[in-house]
Design a protein around this motif. Structure first.
Motif, PDB file in Angstrom:
ATOM      1  N   ASP A   5      -2.038 -45.090  -0.749  1.00 46.84           N
ATOM      2  CA  ASP A   5      -1.255 -46.250  -0.302  1.00 46.84           C
ATOM      3  C   ASP A   5       0.210 -45.907  -0.082  1.00 46.84           C
ATOM      4  N   GLY A   6       0.474 -44.640   0.229  1.00 47.39           N
ATOM      5  CA  GLY A   6       1.818 -44.265   0.633  1.00 47.39           C
ATOM      6  C   GLY A   6       2.749 -43.788  -0.450  1.00 47.39           C
ATOM      7  N   ASP A   7       2.260 -43.615  -1.685  1.00 51.67           N
ATOM      8  CA  ASP A   7       3.121 -43.167  -2.768  1.00 51.67           C
ATOM      9  C   ASP A   7       3.330 -41.651  -2.645  1.00 51.67           C
ATOM     10  N   ALA A   8       4.531 -41.234  -2.330  1.00 49.31           N
ATOM     11  CA  ALA A   8       4.814 -39.825  -2.073  1.00 49.31           C
ATOM     12  C   ALA A   8       4.606 -38.968  -3.318  1.00 49.31           C
ATOM     13  N   ALA A   9       5.005 -39.471  -4.497  1.00 53.58           N
ATOM     14  CA  ALA A   9       4.852 -38.703  -5.736  1.00 53.58           C
ATOM     15  C   ALA A   9       3.378 -38.480  -6.054  1.00 53.58           C
ATOM     16  N   ALA A  10       2.552 -39.517  -5.840  1.00 54.86           N
ATOM     17  CA  ALA A  10       1.124 -39.388  -6.100  1.00 54.86           C
ATOM     18  C   ALA A  10       0.487 -38.387  -5.148  1.00 54.86           C
ATOM     19  N   ARG A  11       0.905 -38.420  -3.903  1.00 58.99           N
ATOM     20  CA  ARG A  11       0.382 -37.452  -2.936  1.00 58.99           C
ATOM     21  C   ARG A  11       0.812 -36.033  -3.301  1.00 58.99           C
ATOM     22  N   ALA A  12       2.028 -35.882  -3.793  1.00 62.86           N
ATOM     23  CA  ALA A  12       2.508 -34.564  -4.196  1.00 62.86           C
ATOM     24  C   ALA A  12       1.702 -34.021  -5.373  1.00 62.86           C
ATOM     25  N   LEU A  68      -6.942 -40.600   2.980  1.00 65.34           N
ATOM     26  CA  LEU A  68      -7.713 -39.574   2.271  1.00 65.34           C
ATOM     27  C   LEU A  68      -7.946 -38.359   3.165  1.00 65.34           C
ATOM     28  N   LEU A  69      -8.235 -38.599   4.436  1.00 64.18           N
ATOM     29  CA  LEU A  69      -8.380 -37.484   5.371  1.00 64.18           C
ATOM     30  C   LEU A  69      -7.058 -36.742   5.534  1.00 64.18           C
ATOM     31  N   ASP A  70      -5.953 -37.476   5.540  1.00 60.44           N
ATOM     32  CA  ASP A  70      -4.636 -36.826   5.602  1.00 60.44           C
ATOM     33  C   ASP A  70      -4.419 -35.911   4.401  1.00 60.44           C
ATOM     34  N   LEU A  71      -4.773 -36.409   3.215  1.00 61.48           N
ATOM     35  CA  LEU A  71      -4.632 -35.602   2.000  1.00 61.48           C
ATOM     36  C   LEU A  71      -5.464 -34.329   2.076  1.00 61.48           C
ATOM     37  N   ALA A  72      -6.715 -34.482   2.520  1.00 60.15           N
ATOM     38  CA  ALA A  72      -7.604 -33.326   2.599  1.00 60.15           C
ATOM     39  C   ALA A  72      -7.105 -32.317   3.631  1.00 60.15           C
ATOM     40  N   GLU A  73      -6.561 -32.828   4.726  1.00 64.77           N
ATOM     41  CA  GLU A  73      -6.024 -31.930   5.754  1.00 64.77           C
ATOM     42  C   GLU A  73      -4.795 -31.200   5.240  1.00 64.77           C
ATOM     43  N   ALA A  74      -3.919 -31.932   4.561  1.00 66.15           N
ATOM     44  CA  ALA A  74      -2.699 -31.303   4.035  1.00 66.15           C
ATOM     45  C   ALA A  74      -3.035 -30.253   2.979  1.00 66.15           C
ATOM     46  N   GLN A  92     -21.833 -34.957 -13.528  1.00 65.79           N
ATOM     47  CA  GLN A  92     -22.874 -34.145 -14.168  1.00 65.79           C
ATOM     48  C   GLN A  92     -23.310 -32.996 -13.273  1.00 65.79           C
ATOM     49  N   ALA A  93     -23.430 -33.251 -11.968  1.00 71.73           N
ATOM     50  CA  ALA A  93     -23.830 -32.186 -11.046  1.00 71.73           C
ATOM     51  C   ALA A  93     -22.772 -31.092 -10.979  1.00 71.73           C
ATOM     52  N   PHE A  94     -21.507 -31.496 -10.900  1.00 66.21           N
ATOM     53  CA  PHE A  94     -20.435 -30.516 -10.767  1.00 66.21           C
ATOM     54  C   PHE A  94     -20.139 -29.795 -12.076  1.00 66.21           C
ATOM     55  N   ASN A  95     -20.371 -30.448 -13.218  1.00 64.56           N
ATOM     56  CA  ASN A  95     -20.026 -29.855 -14.510  1.00 64.56           C
ATOM     57  C   ASN A  95     -20.693 -28.509 -14.744  1.00 64.56           C
ATOM     58  N   ALA A  96     -21.877 -28.306 -14.166  1.00 64.66           N
ATOM     59  CA  ALA A  96     -22.572 -27.037 -14.357  1.00 64.66           C
ATOM     60  C   ALA A  96     -21.779 -25.867 -13.795  1.00 64.66           C
ATOM     61  N   TYR A  97     -20.829 -26.140 -12.906  1.00 64.06           N
ATOM     62  CA  TYR A  97     -20.054 -25.076 -12.272  1.00 64.06           C
ATOM     63  C   TYR A  97     -18.642 -24.989 -12.827  1.00 64.06           C
ATOM     64  N   GLN A  98     -18.423 -25.703 -13.940  1.00 61.81           N
ATOM     65  CA  GLN A  98     -17.237 -25.562 -14.788  1.00 61.81           C
ATOM     66  C   GLN A  98     -15.913 -25.801 -14.045  1.00 61.81           C
ATOM     67  N   PRO A  99     -15.813 -26.908 -13.311  1.00 61.29           N
ATOM     68  CA  PRO A  99     -14.551 -27.191 -12.628  1.00 61.29           C
ATOM     69  C   PRO A  99     -13.555 -27.889 -13.542  1.00 61.29           C
ATOM     70  N   ALA A 100     -12.343 -28.049 -13.046  1.00 62.90           N
ATOM     71  CA  ALA A 100     -11.370 -28.989 -13.603  1.00 62.90           C
ATOM     72  C   ALA A 100     -11.383 -30.213 -12.696  1.00 62.90           C
ATOM     73  N   TYR A 101     -10.892 -31.343 -13.210  1.00 60.13           N
ATOM     74  CA  TYR A 101     -10.885 -32.569 -12.424  1.00 60.13           C
ATOM     75  C   TYR A 101      -9.472 -33.138 -12.348  1.00 60.13           C
ATOM     76  N   LEU A 102      -9.236 -33.821 -11.246  1.00 55.15           N
ATOM     77  CA  LEU A 102      -8.032 -34.632 -11.111  1.00 55.15           C
ATOM     78  C   LEU A 102      -8.461 -35.991 -10.615  1.00 55.15           C
ATOM     79  N   ASP A 103      -8.251 -37.030 -11.445  1.00 53.45           N
ATOM     80  CA  ASP A 103      -8.438 -38.389 -10.962  1.00 53.45           C
ATOM     81  C   ASP A 103      -7.402 -38.661  -9.879  1.00 53.45           C
ATOM     82  N   LEU A 104      -7.838 -39.231  -8.766  1.00 52.99           N
ATOM     83  CA  LEU A 104      -6.903 -39.536  -7.692  1.00 52.99           C
ATOM     84  C   LEU A 104      -5.779 -40.412  -8.245  1.00 52.99           C
TER      85      LEU A 104
END
Length: 416
Positions: A167-174, A206-212, A149-161
């Protein structure tokens, strides 16, 4: 005949189509199903597992009352408490927060802390700072409805993780990398709504994902202090600081609150992060509401400065007992095909119903037939809601009423 132009203008305004005049961002703003369900708490015959709110019997009301009285009885303190203050927040409270976070493995200074009107305002300010229309926010599946609800006011798109991304799934990380997230939002400890905590390995991933992907992470620590089982795990911010050497080099922004541990009515939350980010957030805070209530900040500081850890011990014991009562009742009464997650802290248990059952439809029948309330799971999903889910909160009811409510709900589910 005299025509009053002002009266005509007022009459015309009264008949205008206001919806046509609202900004486009309002198209994504919806009423919170949870806030509406809180109205049910006023009905004494309802057994409510709906609101994830603190038990008022656990509020340190005596200490809060004494703090207000002592501040207002002192002329100099009363003058300060009833006056405007700086947008960053009350200095002594910011120092206390910085010292406490440092003790929890997140070394920081008061200048790294901005006080907000609860962590909900913190989320709004972060959305305003980072999100343009169409920017992607990566979130857990499911995630905290208030953040959406807080973010919706700024009209983003979302991606469910994507499942397996931590857990090491390369396709999911991609898939995460392909969407170029602007922001990530997660509740690593006893998440609302699921009660799930990320493992140490998942936090590092998760930190690895954010860094990448070179995007900032928002860590919602609303329930972190409410651990009643298991071993404590370092926060995302603590792990980030350990990797990068200091909070100034970190990409994680920690949102904390006293609403779940002290009192929601004081509206004391905070954001902790690099000074360059805090400085910009201060500007947004100034344009929003100037500052959090001065007297409330001073009262909160007095209360947390004496016996806060003992108070947390009482909360953990109480919520731990209520959680165990709920888990025992679920084990005893729920029919085959219903599964749930056992939390080690926080306020919630997440249920998955047999395929074909809809949590929203079940709620309508539960309110009418058995006088039990809960929150359907679908609103907690940013994408592709799972209708056969629901959230139960154990924070408000004593164990005997928890058992009775679960027994009634199990019977309703068993009957389809």
């Amino acid at each position: 005949m005299t025509i009053d132009i002002q009266d005509l203008a007022s009459e015309e305004l009264a008949t205008k189509d206001w919806a046509a005049r609202f900004s486009t961002r309002m198209a994504g703003i919806r009423a919170s199903e949870i806030r509406e369900l809180l109205k049910l708490l006023e009905q004494p015959d309802i057994l409510s597992f709906a609101g994830g709110i603190p038990d008022p019997a656990l509020f340190p009301a005596r200490a809060i009352r004494a703090a207000y009285a002592e501040i207002l009885a002192d002329g100099a303190q009363a003058a300060q408490a009833l006056q405007y203050t700086v947008s960053e927040g009350h200095g002594p409270l910011r120092r206390w927060i910085a010292e406490r976070m440092t003790r929890d493995g997140m070394p920081c200074e008061p200048e790294n802390v901005l006080l907000t009107a609860g962590s909900q305002q913190a989320l709004d300010l972060l959305g305003k700072l980072f999100l343009d229309p169409g920017a992607t926010v990566i979130v857990a599946r499911p995630t905290y409805l208030g953040a959406l609800q807080a973010f919706n006011a700024y009209q983003p798109a979302y991606l469910d993780l994507p499942e397996g991304a931590l857990d090491g799934d390369a396709a999911a990380r991609a898939a995460v990398g392909a969407c170029a997230p602007r922001l990530g939002y997660f509740v690593p400890d006893f998440a609302n709504p699921t009660g799930v905590s990320l493992t140490l390995a998942q936090r590092e991933a998760l930190l690895d994902l954010a860094e990448a992907g070179d995007f900032p992470l928002v860590e919602d620590g609303a329930y972190r202090e409410l651990r009643f089982g298991g071993e404590a795990i370092p926060s995302l911010l603590a792990l980030d600081i350990a990797r990068n050497g200091s909070i100034e080099a970190a990409r994680t922004l920690f949102c904390g609150t006293l609403s779940k541990t002290l009192s929601p009515a004081l509206r004391i939350g905070w954001i902790c992060g690099p000074k360059a980010v805090i400085e910009k957030l201060v500007l947004l805070k100034q344009g929003g509401d100037l500052h959090v209530s001065t007297i409330n900040q001073m009262v909160a500081h007095r209360v947390v400065s004496e016996g806060y850890d003992q108070h947390l011990g009482r909360l953990r014991a109480a919520y731990g007992g209520q959680a165990r009562a709920m888990l025992a009742a679920l084990q005893q009464h729920m029919p085959a095909g219903v599964s749930w997650i056992s939390p080690e802290g926080g306020m919630f248990v997440w249920l998955t119903l047999p395929a074909g059952l809809d949590g929203k439809d079940l709620l309508a029948r539960a309110l009418t037939d058995i006088r039990v309330a809960f929150v359907p799971g679908a609103p907690f999903f940013a994408e592709a809601p799972a209708a056969n889910t629901l959230r139960l909160s154990y924070s408000l009811l004593p164990p005997d009423q928890i058992e009775e409510g679960v027994r009634r709900l199990a019977g309703l589910i068993a009957n389809g």
